[in-house]
Write a protein that holds these residues in place. Structure first.
Motif, PDB file in Angstrom:
ATOM      1  N   GLY A 141      -0.506   4.617  10.106  1.00 16.75           N
ATOM      2  CA  GLY A 141      -0.508   5.275   8.804  1.00 16.75           C
ATOM      3  C   GLY A 141      -1.825   5.138   8.085  1.00 16.75           C
ATOM      4  O   GLY A 141      -2.869   4.859   8.686  1.00 16.75           O
ATOM      5  N   GLY A 142      -1.769   5.309   6.766  1.00 20.50           N
ATOM      6  CA  GLY A 142      -2.968   5.223   5.951  1.00 20.50           C
ATOM      7  C   GLY A 142      -2.644   4.675   4.574  1.00 20.50           C
ATOM      8  O   GLY A 142      -1.509   4.748   4.104  1.00 20.50           O
ATOM      9  N   GLU A 143      -3.673   4.097   3.942  1.00 22.50           N
ATOM     10  CA  GLU A 143      -3.512   3.529   2.599  1.00 22.50           C
ATOM     11  C   GLU A 143      -4.713   3.933   1.759  1.00 22.50           C
ATOM     12  O   GLU A 143      -5.863   3.713   2.146  1.00 22.50           O
ATOM     13  CB  GLU A 143      -3.393   2.006   2.674  1.00 22.50           C
ATOM     14  N   TRP A 144      -4.444   4.528   0.609  1.00 22.51           N
ATOM     15  CA  TRP A 144      -5.482   4.942  -0.326  1.00 22.51           C
ATOM     16  C   TRP A 144      -5.135   4.381  -1.700  1.00 22.51           C
ATOM     17  O   TRP A 144      -4.107   4.776  -2.286  1.00 22.51           O
ATOM     18  CB  TRP A 144      -5.559   6.459  -0.399  1.00 22.51           C
ATOM     19  N   GLY A 145      -5.954   3.474  -2.202  1.00 22.07           N
ATOM     20  CA  GLY A 145      -5.657   2.846  -3.482  1.00 22.07           C
ATOM     21  C   GLY A 145      -4.363   2.068  -3.387  1.00 22.07           C
ATOM     22  O   GLY A 145      -4.250   1.108  -2.619  1.00 22.07           O
ATOM     23  N   ARG A 146      -3.371   2.493  -4.137  1.00 22.12           N
ATOM     24  CA  ARG A 146      -2.077   1.807  -4.121  1.00 22.12           C
ATOM     25  C   ARG A 146      -0.985   2.628  -3.436  1.00 22.12           C
ATOM     26  O   ARG A 146       0.187   2.271  -3.499  1.00 22.12           O
ATOM     27  CB  ARG A 146      -1.650   1.454  -5.544  1.00 22.12           C
ATOM     28  N   VAL A 147      -1.351   3.714  -2.784  1.00 22.67           N
ATOM     29  CA  VAL A 147      -0.380   4.565  -2.096  1.00 22.67           C
ATOM     30  C   VAL A 147      -0.592   4.453  -0.594  1.00 22.67           C
ATOM     31  O   VAL A 147      -1.720   4.412  -0.113  1.00 22.67           O
ATOM     32  CB  VAL A 147      -0.529   6.032  -2.544  1.00 22.67           C
ATOM     33  N   TYR A 148       0.515   4.395   0.154  1.00 23.57           N
ATOM     34  CA  TYR A 148       0.402   4.289   1.603  1.00 23.57           C
ATOM     35  C   TYR A 148       1.573   5.009   2.273  1.00 23.57           C
ATOM     36  O   TYR A 148       2.575   5.342   1.642  1.00 23.57           O
ATOM     37  CB  TYR A 148       0.380   2.822   2.045  1.00 23.57           C
ATOM     38  N   PHE A 149       1.425   5.234   3.567  1.00 27.60           N
ATOM     39  CA  PHE A 149       2.527   5.740   4.384  1.00 27.60           C
ATOM     40  C   PHE A 149       2.377   5.183   5.797  1.00 27.60           C
ATOM     41  O   PHE A 149       1.280   4.770   6.211  1.00 27.60           O
ATOM     42  CB  PHE A 149       2.526   7.279   4.436  1.00 27.60           C
ATOM     43  N   VAL A 213       9.746   6.779   9.299  1.00 34.12           N
ATOM     44  CA  VAL A 213       8.737   7.208   8.325  1.00 34.12           C
ATOM     45  C   VAL A 213       8.987   6.447   7.032  1.00 34.12           C
ATOM     46  O   VAL A 213      10.135   6.232   6.635  1.00 34.12           O
ATOM     47  CB  VAL A 213       8.786   8.739   8.085  1.00 34.12           C
ATOM     48  N   GLU A 214       7.914   6.004   6.398  1.00 33.01           N
ATOM     49  CA  GLU A 214       8.030   5.338   5.098  1.00 33.01           C
ATOM     50  C   GLU A 214       6.845   5.738   4.223  1.00 33.01           C
ATOM     51  O   GLU A 214       5.718   5.905   4.717  1.00 33.01           O
ATOM     52  CB  GLU A 214       8.102   3.825   5.235  1.00 33.01           C
ATOM     53  N   VAL A 215       7.117   5.908   2.943  1.00 34.68           N
ATOM     54  CA  VAL A 215       6.092   6.266   1.967  1.00 34.68           C
ATOM     55  C   VAL A 215       6.306   5.396   0.738  1.00 34.68           C
ATOM     56  O   VAL A 215       7.425   5.276   0.238  1.00 34.68           O
ATOM     57  CB  VAL A 215       6.183   7.758   1.576  1.00 34.68           C
ATOM     58  N   GLY A 216       5.220   4.752   0.268  1.00 37.10           N
ATOM     59  CA  GLY A 216       5.371   3.866  -0.887  1.00 37.10           C
ATOM     60  C   GLY A 216       4.047   3.503  -1.509  1.00 37.10           C
ATOM     61  O   GLY A 216       3.045   4.210  -1.355  1.00 37.10           O
ATOM     62  N   GLY A 217       4.032   2.383  -2.223  1.00 38.22           N
ATOM     63  CA  GLY A 217       2.825   1.950  -2.903  1.00 38.22           C
ATOM     64  C   GLY A 217       2.794   0.451  -3.121  1.00 38.22           C
ATOM     65  O   GLY A 217       3.808  -0.239  -2.989  1.00 38.22           O
ATOM     66  N   ARG A 218       1.609  -0.051  -3.479  1.00 42.66           N
ATOM     67  CA  ARG A 218       1.429  -1.473  -3.772  1.00 42.66           C
ATOM     68  C   ARG A 218       1.936  -1.777  -5.171  1.00 42.66           C
ATOM     69  O   ARG A 218       1.691  -1.041  -6.109  1.00 42.66           O
ATOM     70  CB  ARG A 218      -0.047  -1.855  -3.642  1.00 42.66           C
ATOM     71  N   ILE A 219       2.648  -2.903  -5.282  1.00 44.72           N
ATOM     72  CA  ILE A 219       3.229  -3.273  -6.578  1.00 44.72           C
ATOM     73  C   ILE A 219       2.833  -4.687  -6.987  1.00 44.72           C
ATOM     74  O   ILE A 219       3.333  -5.202  -7.970  1.00 44.72           O
ATOM     75  CB  ILE A 219       4.764  -3.175  -6.548  1.00 44.72           C
ATOM     76  N   GLY A 220       1.945  -5.350  -6.247  1.00 43.27           N
ATOM     77  CA  GLY A 220       1.606  -6.744  -6.526  1.00 43.27           C
ATOM     78  C   GLY A 220       1.037  -6.970  -7.910  1.00 43.27           C
ATOM     79  O   GLY A 220       1.228  -8.026  -8.500  1.00 43.27           O
ATOM     80  N   HIS A 221       0.334  -5.965  -8.462  1.00 41.82           N
ATOM     81  CA  HIS A 221      -0.284  -6.126  -9.778  1.00 41.82           C
ATOM     82  C   HIS A 221       0.750  -6.241 -10.885  1.00 41.82           C
ATOM     83  O   HIS A 221       0.433  -6.619 -12.010  1.00 41.82           O
ATOM     84  CB  HIS A 221      -1.194  -4.941 -10.065  1.00 41.82           C
ATOM     85  N   MET A 222       2.016  -5.910 -10.594  1.00 43.22           N
ATOM     86  CA  MET A 222       3.065  -5.968 -11.603  1.00 43.22           C
ATOM     87  C   MET A 222       3.577  -7.393 -11.830  1.00 43.22           C
ATOM     88  O   MET A 222       4.285  -7.659 -12.792  1.00 43.22           O
ATOM     89  CB  MET A 222       4.237  -5.061 -11.204  1.00 43.22           C
ATOM     90  N   PHE A 223       3.235  -8.329 -10.922  1.00 43.77           N
ATOM     91  CA  PHE A 223       3.753  -9.688 -11.008  1.00 43.77           C
ATOM     92  C   PHE A 223       2.671 -10.637 -11.512  1.00 43.77           C
ATOM     93  O   PHE A 223       1.477 -10.409 -11.327  1.00 43.77           O
ATOM     94  CB  PHE A 223       4.274 -10.146  -9.645  1.00 43.77           C
TER      95      PHE A 223
END
Length: 330
Positions: A141-149, A213-223
């Motif tokens: 897959g790929g990751e751009w900023g906080r979005v990935y798949f 298939v999965e699509v999501g984003g990084r959420i670590g900055h929320m903690f």
């Protein structure tokens, strides 16, 4: 919802899943090259929870529905915007199947030798199947900023399967020369709403390959955990939606028994409701599992190999300056 409509939705979902897989793979192919290369290695842990469906085309029977859970560990390579993951995960799925009502008439003879028909009606018939597998996901897959798949196959190996059934049974007697039927006479086995259940039976599920298939984003900055504040890129957290579809028939065909059976014993007639996956009806069709849900992942970056400086007295005494440093002992 009718069985035909459910199958139509499943067919449309499969087509869209294939299109999304191809599109995301094309995007990930272009994410590998970058002028300034950046390579990171991670160990990841993940947990999934979602809807589980067991799709089939048995006439008059709805596809089985339930829940699926997964937990696993993996290696994740991050190169520029490209992601590669190889791991292992434990999967558990439970499928509940509502069975159709049955109304069967059994010709019998009573204690006085008279012929009559014993009507057997089943209601609230239901069976539950369990599946426990070990999956090996191979994802890209790929990751751009906080979005990935990520997309790719999952090899799935079964190590446990169980099935059981239960129903409520009502029986009554019908005689030709009596106007009324005979109900609620336990000494003649005429009962209403008697609960019946089977023991758990073993099932062997077939080897499977699932498209993922999965699509999501990084959420670590929320903690506000210190580890996420001081090292936001070394510990990464992700939340995604995912879909898995089994490409192969997971049902192992065999000598299935009829859905409804009865047997005469010394205590009277015993009735049996077979779980769908253990019945002869299941031997005539293919079963494909489908799961859609939410995936949580936390990834820990592995230490990078730094530059190694080995002290050499002879080079230092001659004024040698090693690349990457500008100090020497005089």
């Amino acid at each position: 919802m009718s069985p035909n409509l459910v199958c139509l939705y499943a067919s449309v979902l499969k087509k869209y899943l294939f299109i999304v897989l191809m599109a995301l793979l094309s995007i990930s192919a272009g994410a590998y090259t970058k002028l300034t290369p950046e390579t990171r290695n991670f160990v990841s842990l993940h947990a999934d929870l979602g809807y589980a469906g067991l799709l089939h085309k048995i006439e008059g029977q709805k596809p089985s529905s339930g829940i699926q859970m997964e937990a696993g560990v993996g290696y994740r390579l991050f190169h520029n915007n490209f992601i590669f993951t190889l791991g292992a995960e434990a999967m558990y799925a439970m499928y509940a199947n509502g069975m159709n009502k049955l109304d069967v008439t059994i010709p019998m003879r009573d204690t006085e030798g008279e012929l009559f028909g014993m009507h057997v009606m089943t209601d609230k018939a239901r069976d539950i199947s369990h599946m426990a597998n070990v999956n090996i996901p191979i994802l890209f897959g790929g990751e751009w900023g906080r979005v990935y798949f990520m997309v790719g196959p999952k090899v799935s190996l079964n190590f446990m399967g169980k099935a059981s059934s239960k129903a409520e049974v009502t029986t009554y007697g019908e005689y030709e020369h009596y106007y009324d039927d005979f109900y609620n006479m336990t000494n003649h086995q005429f009962e209403s709403g008697r609960k019946m259940s089977s023991a758990k039976m073993d099932i062997r599920w077939n080897f499977n390959i699932m498209a993922h298939v999965e699509v999501g984003g990084r959420i670590g900055h929320m903690f506000k955990h210190p580890g996420f504040r001081t090292n936001p890129d070394k510990i990464r957290m992700y939340l995604a939606v995912y879909a898995d579809y089994g490409l192969l028939d997971v049902h192992q065909k065999g000598s299935g028994q009829p859905l409804f059976q009865y047997r005469e014993t010394q205590e009277g007639v015993q009735f049996y409701i077979q779980p769908l996956m253990k019945s002869d009806v299941a031997d005539a069709t293919a079963f494909h599992n489908l799961s859609v849900g939410i995936k949580y992942t936390v990834a820990f970056e592995l230490p990078k190999s730094g530059k190694s400086y080995i002290y050499d007295y002879h080079k230092v005494s001659s004024g040698y300056i090693k690349r990457g440093g500008n100090q020497s002992i005089q």
